[in-house]
Write a protein that holds these residues in place. Structure first.
Motif, PDB file in Angstrom:
ATOM      1  N   SER A   1       0.485   2.690  -3.982  1.00 27.47           N
ATOM      2  CA  SER A   1      -0.572   3.469  -3.344  1.00 27.47           C
ATOM      3  C   SER A   1      -0.503   4.942  -3.723  1.00 27.47           C
ATOM      4  O   SER A   1       0.584   5.539  -3.721  1.00 27.47           O
ATOM      5  CB  SER A   1      -0.413   3.307  -1.828  1.00 27.47           C
ATOM      6  OG  SER A   1      -1.510   3.850  -1.165  1.00 27.47           O
ATOM      7  N   GLY A   2      -1.650   5.512  -4.048  1.00 24.70           N
ATOM      8  CA  GLY A   2      -1.690   6.938  -4.368  1.00 24.70           C
ATOM      9  C   GLY A   2      -1.499   7.179  -5.851  1.00 24.70           C
ATOM     10  O   GLY A   2      -0.823   8.127  -6.272  1.00 24.70           O
TER      11      GLY A   2
ATOM     12  N   GLU B   1     -10.102  -7.021   2.012  1.00 22.84           N
ATOM     13  CA  GLU B   1      -8.745  -7.492   1.710  1.00 22.84           C
ATOM     14  C   GLU B   1      -7.899  -7.185   2.937  1.00 22.84           C
ATOM     15  O   GLU B   1      -7.822  -6.037   3.382  1.00 22.84           O
ATOM     16  CB  GLU B   1      -8.206  -6.780   0.463  1.00 22.84           C
ATOM     17  CG  GLU B   1      -6.857  -7.309  -0.019  1.00 22.84           C
ATOM     18  CD  GLU B   1      -5.654  -6.606   0.575  1.00 22.84           C
ATOM     19  OE1 GLU B   1      -4.615  -7.253   0.753  1.00 22.84           O
ATOM     20  OE2 GLU B   1      -5.749  -5.395   0.865  1.00 22.84           O
TER      21      GLU B   1
ATOM     22  N   GLY C   1      -5.192  -2.087  -5.599  1.00 19.22           N
ATOM     23  CA  GLY C   1      -5.892  -0.837  -5.280  1.00 19.22           C
ATOM     24  C   GLY C   1      -5.013   0.329  -5.664  1.00 19.22           C
ATOM     25  O   GLY C   1      -4.420   0.329  -6.738  1.00 19.22           O
ATOM     26  N   GLY C   2      -4.922   1.317  -4.765  1.00 21.77           N
ATOM     27  CA  GLY C   2      -3.993   2.415  -4.997  1.00 21.77           C
ATOM     28  C   GLY C   2      -4.612   3.675  -5.558  1.00 21.77           C
ATOM     29  O   GLY C   2      -3.901   4.666  -5.752  1.00 21.77           O
TER      30      GLY C   2
ATOM     31  N   TYR D   1      -4.801   5.736   6.595  1.00 18.17           N
ATOM     32  CA  TYR D   1      -3.447   5.616   7.111  1.00 18.17           C
ATOM     33  C   TYR D   1      -3.126   6.722   8.123  1.00 18.17           C
ATOM     34  O   TYR D   1      -2.027   7.243   8.171  1.00 18.17           O
ATOM     35  CB  TYR D   1      -2.419   5.607   5.952  1.00 18.17           C
ATOM     36  CG  TYR D   1      -2.741   4.559   4.916  1.00 18.17           C
ATOM     37  CD1 TYR D   1      -2.574   3.210   5.196  1.00 18.17           C
ATOM     38  CD2 TYR D   1      -3.269   4.909   3.663  1.00 18.17           C
ATOM     39  CE1 TYR D   1      -2.909   2.231   4.258  1.00 18.17           C
ATOM     40  CE2 TYR D   1      -3.602   3.933   2.727  1.00 18.17           C
ATOM     41  CZ  TYR D   1      -3.422   2.607   3.035  1.00 18.17           C
ATOM     42  OH  TYR D   1      -3.751   1.643   2.104  1.00 18.17           O
TER      43      TYR D   1
ATOM     44  N   GLU E   1      -8.918  -3.523  -5.177  1.00 21.68           N
ATOM     45  CA  GLU E   1      -8.915  -3.480  -3.709  1.00 21.68           C
ATOM     46  C   GLU E   1      -8.406  -2.148  -3.161  1.00 21.68           C
ATOM     47  O   GLU E   1      -7.348  -2.080  -2.554  1.00 21.68           O
ATOM     48  CB  GLU E   1      -8.095  -4.653  -3.147  1.00 21.68           C
ATOM     49  CG  GLU E   1      -6.725  -4.830  -3.779  1.00 21.68           C
ATOM     50  CD  GLU E   1      -5.987  -6.060  -3.256  1.00 21.68           C
ATOM     51  OE1 GLU E   1      -6.617  -7.134  -3.186  1.00 21.68           O
ATOM     52  OE2 GLU E   1      -4.805  -5.926  -2.918  1.00 21.68           O
ATOM     53  N   PRO E   2      -9.165  -1.083  -3.367  1.00 22.26           N
ATOM     54  CA  PRO E   2      -8.753   0.230  -2.864  1.00 22.26           C
ATOM     55  C   PRO E   2      -8.952   0.371  -1.352  1.00 22.26           C
ATOM     56  O   PRO E   2      -9.891  -0.196  -0.781  1.00 22.26           O
ATOM     57  CB  PRO E   2      -9.697   1.187  -3.597  1.00 22.26           C
ATOM     58  CG  PRO E   2     -10.912   0.366  -3.885  1.00 22.26           C
ATOM     59  CD  PRO E   2     -10.440  -1.033  -4.087  1.00 22.26           C
ATOM     60  N   GLY E   3      -8.070   1.140  -0.730  1.00 21.02           N
ATOM     61  CA  GLY E   3      -8.219   1.475   0.685  1.00 21.02           C
ATOM     62  C   GLY E   3      -8.420   2.978   0.843  1.00 21.02           C
ATOM     63  O   GLY E   3      -9.467   3.474   1.256  1.00 21.02           O
ATOM     64  N   ARG E   4      -7.377   3.723   0.444  1.00 24.63           N
ATOM     65  CA  ARG E   4      -7.389   5.182   0.604  1.00 24.63           C
ATOM     66  C   ARG E   4      -8.643   5.823   0.020  1.00 24.63           C
ATOM     67  O   ARG E   4      -9.243   6.711   0.633  1.00 24.63           O
ATOM     68  CB  ARG E   4      -6.149   5.738  -0.118  1.00 24.63           C
ATOM     69  CG  ARG E   4      -5.891   7.207   0.103  1.00 24.63           C
ATOM     70  CD  ARG E   4      -4.781   7.701  -0.831  1.00 24.63           C
ATOM     71  NE  ARG E   4      -3.584   6.914  -0.792  1.00 24.63           N
ATOM     72  CZ  ARG E   4      -2.597   7.063   0.102  1.00 24.63           C
ATOM     73  NH1 ARG E   4      -2.698   7.987   1.023  1.00 24.63           N
ATOM     74  NH2 ARG E   4      -1.535   6.294   0.073  1.00 24.63           N
TER      75      ARG E   4
ATOM     76  N   HIS F   1      -0.433  -5.610  -7.361  1.00 30.22           N
ATOM     77  CA  HIS F   1      -0.750  -4.270  -6.849  1.00 30.22           C
ATOM     78  C   HIS F   1       0.406  -3.347  -7.207  1.00 30.22           C
ATOM     79  O   HIS F   1       1.554  -3.623  -6.853  1.00 30.22           O
ATOM     80  CB  HIS F   1      -0.942  -4.366  -5.328  1.00 30.22           C
ATOM     81  CG  HIS F   1      -1.116  -3.051  -4.647  1.00 30.22           C
ATOM     82  ND1 HIS F   1      -2.219  -2.247  -4.836  1.00 30.22           N
ATOM     83  CD2 HIS F   1      -0.335  -2.402  -3.752  1.00 30.22           C
ATOM     84  CE1 HIS F   1      -2.101  -1.161  -4.095  1.00 30.22           C
ATOM     85  NE2 HIS F   1      -0.972  -1.223  -3.426  1.00 30.22           N
TER      86      HIS F   1
ATOM     87  N   LYS G   1      -6.388  -2.252   5.778  1.00 31.77           N
ATOM     88  CA  LYS G   1      -5.269  -1.564   6.436  1.00 31.77           C
ATOM     89  C   LYS G   1      -5.458  -0.050   6.497  1.00 31.77           C
ATOM     90  O   LYS G   1      -4.925   0.607   7.379  1.00 31.77           O
ATOM     91  CB  LYS G   1      -3.962  -1.885   5.718  1.00 31.77           C
ATOM     92  CG  LYS G   1      -3.843  -1.242   4.348  1.00 31.77           C
ATOM     93  CD  LYS G   1      -2.725  -1.830   3.525  1.00 31.77           C
ATOM     94  CE  LYS G   1      -3.225  -3.108   2.877  1.00 31.77           C
ATOM     95  NZ  LYS G   1      -2.243  -3.742   1.982  1.00 31.77           N
TER      96      LYS G   1
ATOM     97  N   ALA H   1      -9.333  -2.446   1.133  1.00 28.50           N
ATOM     98  CA  ALA H   1      -8.056  -2.748   1.786  1.00 28.50           C
ATOM     99  C   ALA H   1      -8.144  -2.265   3.238  1.00 28.50           C
ATOM    100  O   ALA H   1      -7.983  -1.079   3.533  1.00 28.50           O
ATOM    101  CB  ALA H   1      -6.909  -2.068   1.045  1.00 28.50           C
TER     102      ALA H   1
ATOM    103  N   ARG I   1      -0.101 -14.144  -5.853  1.00 22.23           N
ATOM    104  CA  ARG I   1       0.306 -12.748  -6.052  1.00 22.23           C
ATOM    105  C   ARG I   1       1.536 -12.709  -6.950  1.00 22.23           C
ATOM    106  O   ARG I   1       2.525 -13.404  -6.716  1.00 22.23           O
ATOM    107  CB  ARG I   1       0.628 -12.081  -4.708  1.00 22.23           C
ATOM    108  CG  ARG I   1       1.059 -10.631  -4.893  1.00 22.23           C
ATOM    109  CD  ARG I   1       1.128  -9.869  -3.596  1.00 22.23           C
ATOM    110  NE  ARG I   1       1.433  -8.471  -3.820  1.00 22.23           N
ATOM    111  CZ  ARG I   1       1.408  -7.544  -2.885  1.00 22.23           C
ATOM    112  NH1 ARG I   1       1.070  -7.881  -1.650  1.00 22.23           N
ATOM    113  NH2 ARG I   1       1.685  -6.293  -3.149  1.00 22.23           N
TER     114      ARG I   1
END
Ligand code: PLP
Ligand code: LYS
Length: 423
Positions: free
Chosen positions: A204-205, A84, A241-242, A380, A277-280, A201, A65, A63, A154
């Motif tokens: 997050s977290g 993503e 993700g998340g 972030y 789709e993880p970001g963190r 999704h 972002k 992700a 989605r």
């Protein structure tokens, strides 16, 4: 299996703030000044490797972002993750970082016309990119622009999870088509587009048991929906993700392999590929924020440590009351300076009460000039920086060497006024 056998010794599931080399952080702060983001792409690569090992059969997307810097994107691409993207700007960054179109998904949330125009334009050169659509209107708007390419639908799974209500997207009506209408939307979309996937999704977290249970519910619902619409007629089921990381010093790290196993089990028998789709998880512990104490003010309740970074540099504490570990690099055990501790409030230069990184936290009592490090700033962090109070955005450097993003100047902040424009 011992930590060594599992590879955990070389690639531990979390790099804690105490694991960063104090000497190196000090050198970078004195060379580049503060506030300063320090990013370690090598750690990004390790996190990607751990994700790929946990989800060997899945399509793992990053992700974008969470951290859009070029060095991070290139690292993620080389590590084999896809991209993503939450906006046309992120799609542009991914393509510029070398992701081929078939590795780029654009998740269009109420997409501004300019974003759709740009992505449809780039689709001409990248016909394999995918647009993820969360409303019938977006399908119509794509068709109006002549787009008849790959579409993912989605879905709003009605199940949210995450560290704060503001990031629990799964049940918020803003995101995705309602679950019970999703099959109809897919059927309609199939008339004009190549429907290649389903997406949802939770938020997050995701960290505690409750969040993990919500994630499993979401995955199970997506498995059911995939079977309903024909799981062998789509390529993937993206369950979002998340995946969380430990922000508190004593929080345990997520067992990502266990999460992956539970995800596969909850999805059930589905012919399409699982996607996440993880970001963190990819970038959080690959970054720290360095900031210098410029004011020390004893008060009856706390010592206020005024620092040169604020909510404009790292918004998460002000926006979500998020906890970030803080280290005073000049008052570590064993350092010459005194390390008496007491309740310390670390406060930035912005004119808002919420502009603090911690309130009354037990920390070494600082002195003017001390260097503080704020942990888990890779996700972030820079991305949510702003120029509120006309504060130029901070610089970002690579742990090993070069400047990744130059420090913004006041001229940079005012460049669009009085006829100034970006080309
Ligand atoms: C659609 C979507 N995918 C992926 C993510 C990445 O979340 P995280 O960085 O928590 O993994 C987000 C952010 O919550 C999101 O909105
Ligand atoms: N910005 C949020 C997470 C991402 C939300 C995006 N859907 C945070 O810092 O925790």
């Amino acid at each position: 299996m011992s930590a060594e056998q599992s590879g955990e010794a070389e690639n531990p599931p979390i790099r804690r703030l105490t694991d960063w080399d104090t000497g190196r952080l000090r050198e970078l702060a004195s060379e580049h000044g503060t506030p300063l983001y320090v990013t370690d792409p090598e750690r990004v690569a390790e996190n990607c490797a751990r994700l790929r090992a946990a989800f060997p059969d899945a399509d793992v997307k990053y992700a974008v972002k969470a951290h859009t810097g070029r060095a991070v994107l290139e690292t993620v691409r080389e590590a084999g993750l896809d991209a993503e993207c939450a906006s046309a700007g992120e799609v542009r960054r991914a393509l510029d970082a070398g992701f081929s179109g078939d590795r780029v998904d654009y998740t269009a949330v109420n997409p501004p016309a300019r974003d759709l125009d740009a992505v449809v334009d780039w689709w001409g050169d990248h016909p394999d990119l995918t647009v993820t659509v969360g409303a019938r209107d977006t399908l119509d708007r794509l068709a109006e622009r002549g787009y008849d390419g790959r579409v993912c639908v989605r879905v709003n799974p009605g199940v949210g999870a995450g560290h704060h209500e503001k990031v629990r997207t799964g049940a918020a009506p803003k995101f995705g088509v309602p679950y019970d209408r999703a099959a109809d939307v897919v059927a309609d979309a199939r008339e004009q587009f190549d429907v290649v996937g389903l997406h949802a999704h939770a938020g997050s977290g995701i960290h505690g048991e409750e969040d993990l249970a919500a994630h499993r519910d979401l995955v199970a619902r997506m498995g059911e929906l995939a079977r309903e619409i024909g799981d062998d007629d789509i390529e993937f089921v993206d369950v979002g993700g998340g995946f969380g990381v430990p922000y508190r010093e004593d929080d345990p790290a997520l067992d990502i392999r266990a999460v992956a196993d539970a995800t596969r089990e909850a999805l059930g028998d589905v012919a399409a590929t699982l996607a996440v789709e993880p970001g963190r998880y990819v970038v959080a512990d690959a970054g720290v924020l360095l900031t210098e104490v410029n004011t020390v003010k004893p008060t009856p309740e706390v010592t206020v440590a005024g620092v040169d970074a604020g909510m404009t540099d790292l918004l998460r504490p002000a926006m979500y009351d998020a906890y970030h570990a803080i280290r005073n690099l000049d008052r570590e055990p064993g350092a010459d300076a005194s390390a008496d501790t007491g309740p310390v409030t670390v406060a930035g230069p912005i004119c808002e009460t919420g502009d603090t990184f911690c309130d009354g936290r037990e920390l070494p009592i600082p002195e003017r000039g001390d260097l503080l490090a704020v942990g888990n700033a890779g996700a972030y962090g820079y991305e949510m920086a702003s120029t509120y109070n006309s504060r130029p955005r901070p610089a970002e450097v690579r742990l090993a060497s070069d400047v990744l993003r130059a420090r913004e100047t006041l001229a940079g902040v005012t460049r669009l006024e009085h006829g100034g424009r970006d080309e």
